[in-house]
Design a protein around this motif. Structure first.
Motif, PDB file in Angstrom:
ATOM      1  N   THR A  10       0.855  -1.188   0.000  1.00 34.02           N
ATOM      2  CA  THR A  10       0.000   0.000   0.000  1.00 34.02           C
ATOM      3  C   THR A  10       0.890   1.236   0.000  1.00 34.02           C
ATOM      4  O   THR A  10       2.014   1.221   0.519  1.00 34.02           O
ATOM      5  CB  THR A  10      -0.949   0.027   1.220  1.00 34.02           C
ATOM      6  N   TYR A  11       0.403   2.291  -0.590  1.00 30.39           N
ATOM      7  CA  TYR A  11       1.169   3.519  -0.694  1.00 30.39           C
ATOM      8  C   TYR A  11       0.238   4.713  -0.763  1.00 30.39           C
ATOM      9  O   TYR A  11      -0.924   4.594  -1.134  1.00 30.39           O
ATOM     10  CB  TYR A  11       2.085   3.496  -1.923  1.00 30.39           C
ATOM     11  N   GLU A  12       0.772   5.865  -0.379  1.00 30.41           N
ATOM     12  CA  GLU A  12       0.039   7.120  -0.431  1.00 30.41           C
ATOM     13  C   GLU A  12       0.637   7.969  -1.543  1.00 30.41           C
ATOM     14  O   GLU A  12       1.869   8.097  -1.637  1.00 30.41           O
ATOM     15  CB  GLU A  12       0.182   7.845   0.905  1.00 30.41           C
ATOM     16  N   VAL A  13      -0.208   8.555  -2.364  1.00 28.32           N
ATOM     17  CA  VAL A  13       0.273   9.453  -3.409  1.00 28.32           C
ATOM     18  C   VAL A  13       0.559  10.800  -2.770  1.00 28.32           C
ATOM     19  O   VAL A  13      -0.310  11.412  -2.156  1.00 28.32           O
ATOM     20  CB  VAL A  13      -0.757   9.591  -4.545  1.00 28.32           C
ATOM     21  N   LEU A  14       1.797  11.266  -2.886  1.00 31.30           N
ATOM     22  CA  LEU A  14       2.209  12.537  -2.318  1.00 31.30           C
ATOM     23  C   LEU A  14       2.094  13.677  -3.321  1.00 31.30           C
ATOM     24  O   LEU A  14       1.776  14.800  -2.953  1.00 31.30           O
ATOM     25  CB  LEU A  14       3.650  12.457  -1.818  1.00 31.30           C
ATOM     26  N   GLU A  15       2.386  13.376  -4.578  1.00 32.81           N
ATOM     27  CA  GLU A  15       2.379  14.414  -5.607  1.00 32.81           C
ATOM     28  C   GLU A  15       2.198  13.785  -6.977  1.00 32.81           C
ATOM     29  O   GLU A  15       2.750  12.725  -7.257  1.00 32.81           O
ATOM     30  CB  GLU A  15       3.704  15.186  -5.578  1.00 32.81           C
ATOM     31  N   ILE A  16       1.426  14.459  -7.801  1.00 32.23           N
ATOM     32  CA  ILE A  16       1.304  14.076  -9.207  1.00 32.23           C
ATOM     33  C   ILE A  16       1.752  15.275 -10.023  1.00 32.23           C
ATOM     34  O   ILE A  16       1.201  16.367  -9.884  1.00 32.23           O
ATOM     35  CB  ILE A  16      -0.142  13.696  -9.581  1.00 32.23           C
ATOM     36  N   GLU A  17       2.768  15.082 -10.810  1.00 28.32           N
ATOM     37  CA  GLU A  17       3.242  16.134 -11.703  1.00 28.32           C
ATOM     38  C   GLU A  17       2.750  15.792 -13.098  1.00 28.32           C
ATOM     39  O   GLU A  17       3.291  14.915 -13.764  1.00 28.32           O
ATOM     40  CB  GLU A  17       4.759  16.226 -11.686  1.00 28.32           C
ATOM     41  N   VAL A  29       4.633  10.545 -10.760  1.00 31.23           N
ATOM     42  CA  VAL A  29       3.915  10.509  -9.493  1.00 31.23           C
ATOM     43  C   VAL A  29       4.914  10.134  -8.394  1.00 31.23           C
ATOM     44  O   VAL A  29       5.795   9.301  -8.613  1.00 31.23           O
ATOM     45  CB  VAL A  29       2.724   9.522  -9.553  1.00 31.23           C
ATOM     46  N   THR A  30       4.796  10.795  -7.236  1.00 36.96           N
ATOM     47  CA  THR A  30       5.637  10.492  -6.092  1.00 36.96           C
ATOM     48  C   THR A  30       4.776   9.845  -5.027  1.00 36.96           C
ATOM     49  O   THR A  30       3.697  10.350  -4.706  1.00 36.96           O
ATOM     50  CB  THR A  30       6.303  11.767  -5.535  1.00 36.96           C
ATOM     51  N   VAL A  31       5.236   8.711  -4.495  1.00 38.68           N
ATOM     52  CA  VAL A  31       4.463   7.943  -3.513  1.00 38.68           C
ATOM     53  C   VAL A  31       5.312   7.639  -2.281  1.00 38.68           C
ATOM     54  O   VAL A  31       6.542   7.668  -2.336  1.00 38.68           O
ATOM     55  CB  VAL A  31       3.942   6.615  -4.116  1.00 38.68           C
ATOM     56  N   ARG A  32       4.624   7.350  -1.147  1.00 40.16           N
ATOM     57  CA  ARG A  32       5.288   6.878   0.065  1.00 40.16           C
ATOM     58  C   ARG A  32       4.692   5.523   0.421  1.00 40.16           C
ATOM     59  O   ARG A  32       3.478   5.391   0.584  1.00 40.16           O
ATOM     60  CB  ARG A  32       5.092   7.838   1.225  1.00 40.16           C
TER      61      ARG A  32
END
Length: 63
Positions: A10-17, A29-32
């Motif tokens: 599982t991951y959280e989307v931090l940013e979508i460029e 996309v940047t994920v954690r």
């Protein structure tokens, strides 16, 4: 939002460029990741066969 990917992580989307960017990839996309807190940036597209939304703030109420 929290998502589950193809390896069941599982991951959280931090940013979508969304771009456009001057070089490839034209978007990213940047994920954690929940399991270890690691962040990563990638341009892998969404796959309805392997990806799914685990929770969505608009459907779960305020946090």
């Amino acid at each position: 939002m929290t998502y589950e990917g193809d390896d069941a992580s599982t991951y959280e989307v931090l940013e979508i460029e969304p771009g456009p960017r001057p070089t490839w990839p034209v978007w990213q996309v940047t994920v954690r990741y929940d399991r270890d807190g690691r962040t990563a940036t990638h341009c892998t597209g969404w796959s309805a066969d392997r990806d799914r939304i685990r929770n969505h703030p608009r459907t779960e109420g305020s946090r």
